[in-house]
Design a protein around this motif. Structure first.
Motif, PDB file in Angstrom:
ATOM      1  N   MET A   1       0.845  -1.195   0.000  1.00  0.00           N
ATOM      2  CA  MET A   1       0.000   0.000   0.000  1.00  0.00           C
ATOM      3  C   MET A   1       0.876   1.238   0.000  1.00  0.00           C
ATOM      4  N   THR A   2       0.413   2.306  -0.572  1.00  0.00           N
ATOM      5  CA  THR A   2       1.198   3.530  -0.675  1.00  0.00           C
ATOM      6  C   THR A   2       0.441   4.701  -0.096  1.00  0.00           C
ATOM      7  N   SER A   3       1.145   5.759   0.113  1.00  0.00           N
ATOM      8  CA  SER A   3       0.560   6.965   0.681  1.00  0.00           C
ATOM      9  C   SER A   3      -0.175   7.747  -0.397  1.00  0.00           C
ATOM     10  N   SER A   4      -1.472   7.930  -0.210  1.00  0.00           N
ATOM     11  CA  SER A   4      -2.252   8.672  -1.197  1.00  0.00           C
ATOM     12  C   SER A   4      -1.920  10.158  -1.178  1.00  0.00           C
ATOM     13  N   SER A   5      -1.451  10.666   0.003  1.00  0.00           N
ATOM     14  CA  SER A   5      -1.181  12.102   0.093  1.00  0.00           C
ATOM     15  C   SER A   5       0.057  12.495  -0.690  1.00  0.00           C
ATOM     16  N   THR A   6       1.039  11.586  -0.775  1.00  0.00           N
ATOM     17  CA  THR A   6       2.247  11.919  -1.514  1.00  0.00           C
ATOM     18  C   THR A   6       2.200  11.417  -2.945  1.00  0.00           C
ATOM     19  N   ILE A 372       6.428  -1.643   9.922  1.00  0.00           N
ATOM     20  CA  ILE A 372       6.216  -1.162  11.284  1.00  0.00           C
ATOM     21  C   ILE A 372       5.654  -2.306  12.121  1.00  0.00           C
ATOM     22  N   ARG A 373       6.329  -2.640  13.202  1.00  0.00           N
ATOM     23  CA  ARG A 373       5.947  -3.783  14.023  1.00  0.00           C
ATOM     24  C   ARG A 373       4.608  -3.550  14.717  1.00  0.00           C
ATOM     25  N   SER A 374       3.684  -4.493  14.538  1.00  0.00           N
ATOM     26  CA  SER A 374       2.372  -4.501  15.201  1.00  0.00           C
ATOM     27  C   SER A 374       1.607  -3.199  14.983  1.00  0.00           C
ATOM     28  N   TRP A 375       1.711  -2.666  13.781  1.00  0.00           N
ATOM     29  CA  TRP A 375       1.064  -1.394  13.465  1.00  0.00           C
ATOM     30  C   TRP A 375      -0.374  -1.631  13.014  1.00  0.00           C
ATOM     31  N   GLN A 376      -1.286  -0.882  13.578  1.00  0.00           N
ATOM     32  CA  GLN A 376      -2.671  -0.874  13.116  1.00  0.00           C
ATOM     33  C   GLN A 376      -2.785   0.227  12.066  1.00  0.00           C
ATOM     34  N   GLU A 377      -2.947  -0.162  10.828  1.00  0.00           N
ATOM     35  CA  GLU A 377      -2.843   0.771   9.708  1.00  0.00           C
ATOM     36  C   GLU A 377      -3.791   1.964   9.842  1.00  0.00           C
ATOM     37  N   ASP A 378      -3.255   3.148   9.568  1.00  0.00           N
ATOM     38  CA  ASP A 378      -4.078   4.354   9.495  1.00  0.00           C
ATOM     39  C   ASP A 378      -3.443   5.302   8.495  1.00  0.00           C
ATOM     40  N   GLU A 379      -4.244   6.047   7.812  1.00  0.00           N
ATOM     41  CA  GLU A 379      -3.764   6.867   6.703  1.00  0.00           C
ATOM     42  C   GLU A 379      -2.921   8.051   7.148  1.00  0.00           C
ATOM     43  N   SER A 380      -3.187   8.583   8.338  1.00  0.00           N
ATOM     44  CA  SER A 380      -2.393   9.731   8.777  1.00  0.00           C
ATOM     45  C   SER A 380      -0.945   9.320   9.034  1.00  0.00           C
ATOM     46  N   ALA A 383       0.746   8.664   5.671  1.00  0.00           N
ATOM     47  CA  ALA A 383       1.116   9.905   4.995  1.00  0.00           C
ATOM     48  C   ALA A 383       2.349  10.532   5.638  1.00  0.00           C
ATOM     49  N   ARG A 384       2.410  10.506   6.979  1.00  0.00           N
ATOM     50  CA  ARG A 384       3.570  11.083   7.661  1.00  0.00           C
ATOM     51  C   ARG A 384       4.837  10.297   7.353  1.00  0.00           C
ATOM     52  N   VAL A 385       4.745   8.975   7.294  1.00  0.00           N
ATOM     53  CA  VAL A 385       5.891   8.149   6.928  1.00  0.00           C
ATOM     54  C   VAL A 385       6.363   8.499   5.521  1.00  0.00           C
TER      55      VAL A 385
END
Length: 411
Positions: A1-6, A372-380, A383-385
């Motif tokens: 998955m990729t960042s839609s903001s960038t 990212i270890r045990s990350w619950q995906e979120d768009e914000s 985008a920051r990454v």
């Protein structure tokens, strides 16, 4: 998955549900100290690149292409016993690689640059090293080039043929795979911290009879930590085997005190296990290079200063590579820095993986994967990454400047 903001399709941010390294039942880590021949070779290669680049900048305002990442150290020969020691055959440092030997009609003083780089490093990571007596340098660097290179690569006709730092036309010199991670595990911090303490200014001032060729092996079984530390002593400063054993005991206690501060768990420390065969670890200048051991660039620590077989590791040898466009160097450093920044953002362990192909723009590799270890995906967060990664890639000029002028330890 990729960042839609960038909208940067080459950046992938993924959750990673594998156990953290600290949670694994078993872990192994190693570090070769600053006086180990392999680490010496890395340091000399990188110092040569820095001195070459700064000379070019001062004379031409630009940097000629070069790579000095094929350095070998052939150790000398020593005569020593308790209370005395002498190097009877010098170290030999062999430089093999490619570089511009002149810019137009002006010769680049490569012999002087290489000799100074080797002498400066070896003087810093040994005790009593005298370049005039203890060092021989062999220069096998060539300016050979293929027919498609024209005059700009290794035989520039003038400064206009050289590369200016920050040139937007710079591209990756090769295909590379680079990896980084953060943070360090408890065992990794212990192994790194112990070697850095033993070869640090404070310890050396208090223990001038200790050598520099320190090697630290760490193992962890569940929460049981064990370190094996190999550390030489200067033969001229050790009067007898009893004196040697006494000093080993004192230094072992100093290491134990450090570990007690770094780790909450008790860590078993074994210092100089070869002593079990009544064989003291003595050297003349503080390294096994005193007795003919050989070192080579790329055989030692990775960019974070450790050898970590249970982690992703880049096999690139960054030391000595041209900091202008060698992505095996630039992205090696960047991968770890990105991992640290993203880990600070998320509060979780992070791995970064960068793949680039030859001639790709420095700001646009083929792929960057962030796990990212045990990350619950979120768009914000995604985008920051993406912003952190793109900012890092856009900062390669600043990284080049830092490598040349400030120096970045690549081992």
């Amino acid at each position: 998955m990729t960042s839609s903001s960038t909208a940067l399709e080459f950046i992938s941010v993924q959750p990673d549900f594998r156990p953290e390294v600290d949670a694994l039942p078993y872990e192994l880590v190693e570090r070769k100290g600053v006086g180990h021949p392999d680490t010496m070779a890395d340091a000399i290669a990188e110092r040569a690149s820095r001195y070459y680049a700064t000379h070019c900048l001062s004379r031409f305002g630009r940097v000629a292409h070069h790579w000095f990442d094929k350095v070998l150290i052939f150790g000398g020969e020593a005569d020593f016993d308790f209370g005395r020691g002498e190097l009877v055959h010098p170290y030999t440092v062999l430089f093999a690689g490619k570089a511009a030997l002149r810019c137009g009609s002006e010769e680049i003083p490569l012999d002087d640059i290489l000799h100074t780089a080797a002498a400066d490093v070896l003087t810093q990571v040994t005790t009593g090293f005298e370049p005039d007596k203890h060092l021989r340098v062999e220069n096998r660097v060539v300016d050979h080039q293929g027919p498609g290179r024209g005059s700009t690569r290794y035989r520039p006709l003038g400064p206009a043929d050289l590369v200016a730092p920050g040139d937007p036309a710079l591209t990756s010199n090769d295909c590379n795979l680079l990896h980084g991670y953060a943070p360090l595990s408890r065992l990794e911090r212990a192994v790194l911290g112990v070697e850095q303490m033993i070869t640090g200014e404070e310890f050396k001032a208090a223990n001038p009879d200790t050598g520099w060729d320190v090697k630290v092996f760490g193992s962890r079984r569940q929460d049981d930590f064990r370190l094996v530390v190999n550390m030489p002593f200067i033969a001229a400063d050790i009067e007898s085997f009893d004196h040697y054993q006494h000093r080993v005991g004192q230094c072992r206690r100093a290491v134990q005190e450090l570990l007690d501060r770094v780790l909450e768990e008790r860590c078993e420390v074994l210092l100089n296990p070869a002593d079990r065969g009544v064989r003291p670890y003595l050297t003349v200048l503080g390294s096994v290079a005193d007795t003919g051991d050989v070192g080579a660039v790329g055989r030692g620590n990775r960019v974070n200063g450790l050898i970590t077989p249970m982690r992703p590791m880049s096999i690139e040898a960054p030391a000595g590579k041209n900091p202008m466009d060698h992505t095996g160097k630039l992205y090696n450093v960047l991968a770890h820095r990105l991992a640290a920044q993203i880990s600070d953002l998320c509060g979780r362990p992070v791995e970064t993986h960068i793949f680039t192909s030859k001639e790709a723009p420095l700001h646009r590799p083929e792929e960057v994967v962030v796990k990212i270890r045990s990350w619950q995906e979120d768009e914000s967060t995604r985008a920051r990454v993406g912003e952190i990664v793109t900012a890092g890639l856009d900062s390669t000029y600043g990284l080049t400047e830092e490598l040349i002028h400030s120096g970045i330890t690549l081992w």
